[in-house]
Design a protein around this motif. Structure first.
Motif, PDB file in Angstrom:
ATOM      1  N   MET A   1       7.038  -1.285  -7.986  1.00 36.92           N
ATOM      2  CA  MET A   1       7.347  -0.423  -6.846  1.00 36.92           C
ATOM      3  C   MET A   1       7.298  -1.212  -5.541  1.00 36.92           C
ATOM      4  O   MET A   1       8.107  -0.978  -4.630  1.00 36.92           O
ATOM      5  CB  MET A   1       6.359   0.741  -6.796  1.00 36.92           C
TER       6      MET A   1
ATOM      7  N   GLY B   1      10.268  -1.489  -3.050  1.00 33.40           N
ATOM      8  CA  GLY B   1      10.064  -1.053  -1.672  1.00 33.40           C
ATOM      9  C   GLY B   1      10.432  -2.135  -0.669  1.00 33.40           C
ATOM     10  O   GLY B   1      11.051  -1.858   0.360  1.00 33.40           O
TER      11      GLY B   1
ATOM     12  N   LEU C   1       0.769  -0.525  -0.075  1.00 35.08           N
ATOM     13  CA  LEU C   1       1.876  -0.113  -0.932  1.00 35.08           C
ATOM     14  C   LEU C   1       2.542   1.146  -0.375  1.00 35.08           C
ATOM     15  O   LEU C   1       3.778   1.246  -0.326  1.00 35.08           O
ATOM     16  CB  LEU C   1       1.376   0.138  -2.356  1.00 35.08           C
ATOM     17  N   THR C   2       1.735   2.096   0.079  1.00 33.64           N
ATOM     18  CA  THR C   2       2.287   3.333   0.641  1.00 33.64           C
ATOM     19  C   THR C   2       3.104   3.046   1.893  1.00 33.64           C
ATOM     20  O   THR C   2       4.175   3.627   2.100  1.00 33.64           O
ATOM     21  CB  THR C   2       1.154   4.321   0.962  1.00 33.64           C
TER      22      THR C   2
ATOM     23  N   LEU D   1       6.436   1.527   0.812  1.00 29.67           N
ATOM     24  CA  LEU D   1       7.283   2.560   0.209  1.00 29.67           C
ATOM     25  C   LEU D   1       7.775   3.554   1.261  1.00 29.67           C
ATOM     26  O   LEU D   1       8.887   4.083   1.150  1.00 29.67           O
ATOM     27  CB  LEU D   1       6.510   3.289  -0.892  1.00 29.67           C
ATOM     28  N   CYS D   2       6.958   3.803   2.270  1.00 28.15           N
ATOM     29  CA  CYS D   2       7.374   4.706   3.352  1.00 28.15           C
ATOM     30  C   CYS D   2       8.552   4.102   4.113  1.00 28.15           C
ATOM     31  O   CYS D   2       9.511   4.806   4.461  1.00 28.15           O
ATOM     32  CB  CYS D   2       6.201   4.970   4.297  1.00 28.15           C
TER      33      CYS D   2
ATOM     34  N   ALA E   1      10.702   2.023   2.866  1.00 25.70           N
ATOM     35  CA  ALA E   1      11.848   2.120   1.953  1.00 25.70           C
ATOM     36  C   ALA E   1      12.426   3.538   1.972  1.00 25.70           C
ATOM     37  O   ALA E   1      13.648   3.721   1.944  1.00 25.70           O
ATOM     38  CB  ALA E   1      11.415   1.738   0.544  1.00 25.70           C
ATOM     39  N   LEU E   2      11.544   4.543   2.031  1.00 24.56           N
ATOM     40  CA  LEU E   2      11.995   5.932   2.087  1.00 24.56           C
ATOM     41  C   LEU E   2      12.788   6.189   3.369  1.00 24.56           C
ATOM     42  O   LEU E   2      13.830   6.865   3.344  1.00 24.56           O
ATOM     43  CB  LEU E   2      10.791   6.870   2.016  1.00 24.56           C
TER      44      LEU E   2
ATOM     45  N   TRP F   1       1.136   9.933  -1.759  1.00 27.80           N
ATOM     46  CA  TRP F   1       1.007   8.580  -2.288  1.00 27.80           C
ATOM     47  C   TRP F   1      -0.328   7.941  -1.947  1.00 27.80           C
ATOM     48  O   TRP F   1      -0.856   7.137  -2.720  1.00 27.80           O
ATOM     49  CB  TRP F   1       2.168   7.704  -1.812  1.00 27.80           C
TER      50      TRP F   1
END
Length: 794
Positions: free
Chosen positions: A434, A438, A657-658, A661-662, A664-665, A759
């Motif tokens: 992930m 991300g 990581l969050t 990923l945020c 990437a979102l 997350w």
């Protein structure tokens, strides 16, 4: 490191013992003081008002903005302004009825407080003129002739004057079905000297202009920064509705979770008190709530609920083990003081790091969020246990907690698989996959606005529909970028200056996203051509200075300053998207570097798009500085508290990581990094670190007793882990409702915060124990757990 940690934590440990004795031995005086403060700050909170300022929204220390502020008095109408387009649904503007309406609207706008009346322009203002070359020389005058009487002949004369004025596509639509009133604004109210109230101004534009003059055949379209802010404030009033819905959802879910009336109402009441205190303190310090910080009270409420649930859950466990209400509350306070204070200090200092972004609106948000965290320490960490020591958790909740502790939870036992070597490897491998995904997707993340119009509002909002109307019917868009060409005194009209500016404007025509440009050069070329029977071959910058001087005998306001040392080049853009502005500023900087000199300088930038470009540059640089500071502060506090690099990795890795990923979102959803969205990442880290600190603190308490990691984690899940899961889900359910907000940036924040709540929760429940297993944290427990905390567990 251990010595430094003990030295820095000694005051916290000492404050714990003092606070415990003071709070639980003086409960009535403490409650009376809190009640008095709540009444006083509540009275202050109801007086807080929306606060928005044009200067607060732009980075005043950026070179672009510094250049504008240095020359703002000479750039009439090129800073903060509103455009009001008056359109007919049928026919054209050359009717007596329309002209009378346009005249009245111009007069209404002229007398609104805060309007720069000298710079207001419309075909009905005397500063908008026409010129023509005849056999007898130049003739001209105002577009509206002094003898206008509404007759067909007068209307025909107005049409002719408009064509000769060069205002078609600027103040008059290309299809002659609408006309614009350009309304420059001051930053302060001219009578009171206070900051201009954009909410009031927006309401005046609605009541005095749109409501009064819009009819079956007349439509009004209003754009500009002040109108955006006004619409945001109007829409943000619905934040209170979403807050109430979130409060109701939390109330229901918290009761289903705790099965205790006091365990439901007291945490919620303390969380609401935290919001009241925050708003009251902001009012006392002279702050208001701008549209971007109106969401902070909900975040304060969310963080307060998170800590309140942990305290109530611990009190229920202590009551189940036989402690009376006073002892249960005291043990809960003792057990959660250090992890709770560490988490809240991490939150608060993390929010303070937003101050590195030199944009006032973000700095004000940082102050508001930090104040909210500070009061949570008082209301939820101190006040809540005291109230619960008087009211108790209730017999039903106690019995339920006792049964839950004795019962085998198959769901929690499944999660303990991640605390085994095989489960840990699976979790970490998935997390790494992930992470790679991300990072790859996050490279597509862009700085600035990615949509035309006002991206803070919905595409079908009234403002964006008005903006679309003006863009479609006029040659000059509402996205304006101004380059200030500075020269020596009296040299802005010299041949060398004008010829270089003419070359610059030709250079601009080859830049993607540029519609057109206008400057003093256009006036000189047009008049020079007129002096020579309108011949196009004379439409150029003459080498004869006397011809240039003659061509500039009348210059419209805003195209040169009185000392002739400043010559603005006004550039009209297709949009203000980040890619458009990045390309434009890069190309202009290249031209300035090649052709600029000590005598002629090309300085960026004014206009709404110029300020947007400056803001994008500040955010592009500051976003990584902010993240570095947030993680440095949170990491340092965790390191000092737990005195273990392994522990630091366990807590920080899920947060990192969050964050990735945020980003990437955001890239996937087409959400750019801008003033409205940048703080979300820092706020998400601040909220998420609470989960990790509480989970690891409880896990370590069992580890130091010699329990195997899997057993210790099961016990953690049955207590703190359950609270973390409940809090994450509850807050996510509350904030996901924001997607229905009429304000697009609030809907975007709802999506991002929902993602980060969930997350961060999953990271604390799954990835944290997996990392603890692989890093062998159970083998060496380096944290010195106070004896009283051990007694709580026993």
């Amino acid at each position: 490191m251990n010595k430094l940690s003990r030295l820095l934590l000694a005051p916290i440990k000492g404050s714990e013992e003092f606070a415990e004795r003071f709070l639980f031995h003086h409960r009535l005086p403490v409650l009376l003081v809190f009640a008095a403060l709540t009444l006083f700050l509540g009275w202050q909170a109801v007086q807080i008002r929306p606060d928005a300022s044009f200067v607060k929204m732009i980075p005043t220390s950026h070179p672009y903005v510094e250049n504008y502020l240095k020359n703002r008095d000479d750039l009439a109408g090129l800073g903060n302004s509103v455009r009001v387009a008056v359109a007919v649904r049928e026919g054209d503007i050359f009717t007596a009825e329309f002209q009378q309406t346009l005249q009245k609207i111009t007069d209404e706008l002229f007398f609104i407080p805060g309007v720069d009346r000298a710079a207001l322009t419309s075909i009905w203002t005397p500063n908008v003129r026409w010129t023509e070359v005849t056999e007898e020389g130049f003739v001209g005058g105002p577009v509206i002739p002094p003898d206008y009487d509404g007759s067909p002949e007068s209307l025909e004369q107005i049409k002719l004057n408009i064509l000769r004025s060069g205002q078609v596509g600027r103040l008059v639509a290309n299809d002659f079905r609408s006309a614009i009133v350009q309304v420059p604004l001051f930053d302060k109210h001219p009578d009171t000297g206070e900051k201009l109230d954009y909410q009031v101004l927006s309401q005046q534009l609605e009541t005095l202009i749109r409501d009064r003059y819009q009819s079956d055949n007349i439509s009004i379209h209003i754009t500009g920064f002040a109108k955006i802010v006004g619409d945001l404030i109007e829409g943000a009033a619905q934040v209170a509705v979403f807050f109430a819905i979130a409060l109701l959802i939390t109330l229901v879910l918290l009761y289903l979770y705790s099965r205790s009336i006091t365990g439901t109402l007291v945490p919620l009441a303390c969380s609401v008190i935290a919001v009241i205190w925050q708003l009251g303190l902001l009012k006392l310090l002279g702050y208001g709530l701008d549209p971007y910080s109106m969401l902070v009270p909900f975040l304060v409420f969310a963080i307060a609920v998170s800590h309140g649930v942990q305290i109530v859950n611990t009190i229920a466990l202590e009551s189940a083990r036989g402690a009376d209400r006073w002892l249960a509350a005291r043990r809960a306070f003792r057990a959660l003081y250090i992890p709770g204070l560490t988490a809240l200090l991490s939150d608060g200092i993390g929010f303070v790091t937003l101050m590195v972004i030199e944009i006032r609106v973000i700095q004000d948000l940082a102050i508001a969020a930090s104040l909210g965290i500070a009061v949570i320490i008082l209301t939820n960490l101190f006040l809540l246990p005291v109230i619960m020591s008087l009211l108790g958790i209730g017999e039903t909740a106690t019995r339920r907690a006792r049964e839950a502790e004795q019962k085998q939870h198959s769901g929690w036992q499944l999660l303990t698989w991640f605390a085994t070597p095989s489960g840990a490897r699976v979790a970490v491998v998935i997390a790494l996959m992930m992470l790679l995904g991300g990072v790859y997707q996050g490279q597509k993340l862009q700085i600035g606005d990615l949509d035309s119009g006002a991206p803070e509002l919905r595409p079908d909002s009234r403002y964006n529909l008005d903006n679309r109307f003006i863009t479609q019917h006029y040659s000059t868009s509402s996205d304006i970028f101004v380059v200030m060409v500075s020269t020596d005194k009296d040299q802005c009209s010299s041949f060398s200056t004008l010829s270089l500016v003419d070359r610059f404007q030709y250079y601009l025509t080859n830049i993607a996203g540029v519609q057109s440009s206008v400057s003093l050069v256009d006036v000189s070329k047009r008049v020079t051509s007129g002096l020579n029977e309108g011949s196009l071959k004379w439409r150029t910058v003459s080498r004869n200075q006397l011809v240039i001087n003659a061509s500039l005998s009348y210059v419209p306001a805003g195209l040169m300053n009185p000392s002739c040392s400043l010559l603005p080049v006004i550039i009209f853009l297709d949009d203000h998207k980040a890619a458009t502005l990045n390309n434009l500023t890069r190309q202009i900087a290249s031209f300035a570097a090649e052709y600029g000199s000590d005598r002629i300088q090309f300085e960026m930038a004014a206009g709404n798009s110029g300020f947007e470009a400056a803001t994008n540059e500040v955010i592009g640089t500051a976003q990584y500085q902010m993240l570095a500071w947030v993680y440095a502060v949170v990491g340092l506090l965790c390191l000092l508290t737990f005195r273990s690099l392994k522990t630091l990795v366990c807590i920080i890795a899920p947060l990192a990581l969050t964050s990735i990923l945020c980003q990437a979102l955001m890239a996937s959803f087409g959400i750019g990094v801008k003033v409205a969205t940048l703080p979300v990442i820092a706020l998400g880290v601040g909220i998420g670190v609470d989960y990790g600190i509480y989970i690891y603190s409880k896990l370590n308490t069992y580890l130091v007793q010699g329990m195997p990691l899997q057993e210790a984690y099961l016990n953690t899940l049955k207590t703190t882990g359950k609270s973390v899961a409940f809090t994450g889900l509850t807050l996510a359910i509350g904030v996901v409702l924001w997607v229905f907000s009429p304000i697009k940036f609030q809907a975007d924040m709802g999506v991002l915060l929902t993602f980060m709540f969930l997350w961060n929760m999953l990271g604390a429940l799954v990835l944290l124990p997996a990392l603890a297993c692989l890093l062998n944290c159970g083998a060496k427990a380096t944290v010195t757990t106070p004896p009283e905390v051990k007694n709580v567990v026993k």
